[in-house]
Motif scaffolding. Structure first.
Motif, PDB file in Angstrom:
ATOM      1  N   SER A  51      -8.093   8.262  -1.449  1.00  0.00           N
ATOM      2  CA  SER A  51      -9.204   7.340  -1.233  1.00  0.00           C
ATOM      3  C   SER A  51      -8.661   5.914  -1.275  1.00  0.00           C
ATOM      4  O   SER A  51      -7.455   5.706  -1.446  1.00  0.00           O
ATOM      5  CB  SER A  51     -10.278   7.540  -2.308  1.00  0.00           C
TER       6      SER A  51
ATOM      7  N   ASP B 216      -8.098   2.694  -3.142  1.00  0.00           N
ATOM      8  CA  ASP B 216      -8.040   2.158  -4.511  1.00  0.00           C
ATOM      9  C   ASP B 216      -7.361   0.789  -4.446  1.00  0.00           C
ATOM     10  O   ASP B 216      -6.200   0.690  -4.058  1.00  0.00           O
ATOM     11  CB  ASP B 216      -7.262   3.107  -5.414  1.00  0.00           C
TER      12      ASP B 216
ATOM     13  N   SER C 158      -3.583   3.475  -1.839  1.00  0.00           N
ATOM     14  CA  SER C 158      -3.568   2.710  -3.080  1.00  0.00           C
ATOM     15  C   SER C 158      -2.985   1.331  -2.762  1.00  0.00           C
ATOM     16  O   SER C 158      -1.817   1.209  -2.389  1.00  0.00           O
ATOM     17  CB  SER C 158      -2.718   3.423  -4.133  1.00  0.00           C
TER      18      SER C 158
ATOM     19  N   GLY D 161      -2.684   7.567  -0.647  1.00  0.00           N
ATOM     20  CA  GLY D 161      -3.769   7.862  -1.579  1.00  0.00           C
ATOM     21  C   GLY D 161      -4.901   8.558  -0.855  1.00  0.00           C
ATOM     22  O   GLY D 161      -5.140   8.300   0.329  1.00  0.00           O
TER      23      GLY D 161
ATOM     24  N   LYS E 164     -11.734  -7.679  -1.956  1.00  0.00           N
ATOM     25  CA  LYS E 164     -11.767  -6.220  -1.829  1.00  0.00           C
ATOM     26  C   LYS E 164     -12.588  -5.796  -0.618  1.00  0.00           C
ATOM     27  O   LYS E 164     -12.258  -4.811   0.057  1.00  0.00           O
ATOM     28  CB  LYS E 164     -12.334  -5.599  -3.105  1.00  0.00           C
TER      29      LYS E 164
ATOM     30  N   ARG F 237      -8.099   4.063   3.364  1.00  0.00           N
ATOM     31  CA  ARG F 237      -7.425   5.040   2.515  1.00  0.00           C
ATOM     32  C   ARG F 237      -6.114   4.468   1.995  1.00  0.00           C
ATOM     33  O   ARG F 237      -5.444   3.716   2.692  1.00  0.00           O
ATOM     34  CB  ARG F 237      -7.146   6.318   3.325  1.00  0.00           C
TER      35      ARG F 237
ATOM     36  N   LYS G 244      -6.269  -2.861  -6.258  1.00  0.00           N
ATOM     37  CA  LYS G 244      -6.003  -3.598  -7.492  1.00  0.00           C
ATOM     38  C   LYS G 244      -5.591  -5.019  -7.126  1.00  0.00           C
ATOM     39  O   LYS G 244      -4.692  -5.221  -6.309  1.00  0.00           O
ATOM     40  CB  LYS G 244      -4.906  -2.906  -8.310  1.00  0.00           C
TER      41      LYS G 244
ATOM     42  N   SER H  69       0.842  -1.194   0.000  1.00  0.00           N
ATOM     43  CA  SER H  69       0.000   0.000   0.000  1.00  0.00           C
ATOM     44  C   SER H  69       0.878   1.245   0.000  1.00  0.00           C
ATOM     45  O   SER H  69       1.949   1.260   0.617  1.00  0.00           O
ATOM     46  CB  SER H  69      -0.927   0.026   1.224  1.00  0.00           C
TER      47      SER H  69
ATOM     48  N   ASN I  63      -2.186  -2.725  -3.698  1.00  0.00           N
ATOM     49  CA  ASN I  63      -1.953  -3.741  -4.728  1.00  0.00           C
ATOM     50  C   ASN I  63      -1.795  -5.090  -4.038  1.00  0.00           C
ATOM     51  O   ASN I  63      -0.914  -5.256  -3.181  1.00  0.00           O
ATOM     52  CB  ASN I  63      -0.687  -3.428  -5.532  1.00  0.00           C
TER      53      ASN I  63
END
Length: 295
Positions: free
Chosen positions: A31, A33, A61, A29, A50, A59, A35, A26, A63
């Motif tokens: 928000s 997000d 990003s 970001g 998810k 909060r 992936k 992580s 992956n």
């Protein structure tokens, strides 16, 4: 906040040893997000995974990737005997027909032909497949918890840095407030000096002078801005002490702090207040940059 988690797992399934690796990363970001990188046949798990991430993080990003490893020795070899026989007969025929004109084919070359040998995967039943997915989900949840713990450790350090910045912001605000208290007398003295310098021969009543001083003081009055700055600092401290996700609220609070500092600088009638206001704005920007790193 940044963070990393890795979880390994394995299980036996129909005589086949299956192992897997979960990796979750992580970065900062505004928000959440997410992936996902999943092997073929596991894409339908993405939504459930998810939802699990959302229970631990609000909060950043994120992956997440899954790697599944199957032991090669757990697979069976299947030989297409009919195809191999057909190829062998054809090679014998060509050998008789052309003799030394063609190179002889070996058994290894015949076996290497496409379709002669196939790897046959062990087929798992529905119960084993469901158990595997359950184990994968459990380990993914553990990885999310580990990532959250990693981010919390970083958050504690950022909280210390933010608290120190708030102390300095509060100290500068107090200095500005102290100067503001002396501002009416400074403006009165400044106006009197200008009148003596440029309008010494013009008679001006004390009432008129008092009106001008009141006008200048009112226009340069930043007590409301100071009160709001102090209130925002107090709110920021309360948010930092909270166990909830406060990144977005602190981000908004930074905008309000910056707004009050800008107004105070634009209304300031004293160079000392302007200088302190510029330092205050720089500190608020540092505070805002750090806030981007927290949840």
């Amino acid at each position: 906040m940044t963070g990393f988690a890795r979880i390994n797992g394995n299980m036996q399934m129909t005589g086949e040893n299956i192992s897997w690796i979960w990796e979750i990363k992580s970065v900062n970001g505004k928000s959440l997000d997410i992936k996902m990188r999943l092997p073929a046949g596991y894409d339908d798990m993405a939504l459930t995974l998810k939802i699990i991430v959302g229970k631990y993080l609000s909060r950043g990003s994120v992956n997440a990737g899954l790697e599944i490893i199957r032991e090669k020795n757990s697979r069976k070899i299947k030989i297409d005997d009919d195809l191999l026989k057909c190829l062998t007969e054809r090679v014998i025929f060509l050998d008789k027909e052309y003799g030394d004109k063609l190179a002889r084919s070996s058994a290894a070359e015949l076996l290497a032909q496409h379709g002669v040998i196939e790897w046959e995967e062990n087929a798992a039943d529905e119960k084993e497949t469901a158990l595997l997915r359950h184990r994968l989900t459990e380990d993914f949840t553990a990885a999310c918890a580990k990532l959250q713990k990693d981010r919390c450790a970083e958050g504690a350090k950022i909280k210390t840095a933010l608290s120190a910045l708030l102390d300095t912001i509060e100290s500068l605000t107090a200095e500005i407030e102290k100067i503001t208290e002396t501002l009416p007398q400074k403006l009165k003295n400044k106006l009197s000096g200008l009148l003596q310098q440029y309008a010494d021969d013009i008679e001006i009543s004390k009432d008129r002078l008092a009106q001008e001083v009141v006008f200048l003081v009112t226009r340069a009055d930043i007590r409301e801005e100071i009160d709001r700055l102090k209130a925002h600092v107090k709110t920021a401290r309360q948010l930092l002490a909270s166990d909830e996700a406060v990144g977005r609220r602190l981000d908004f609070l930074c905008q309000e702090l910056n707004r009050e500092a800008n107004t105070a600088c634009s209304k300031a009638a004293d160079i000392a207040i302007t200088d302190l206001g510029m330092k205050l704005k720089a500190l608020i920007e540092q505070f805002r940059e750090q806030v981007q790193n927290i949840e």
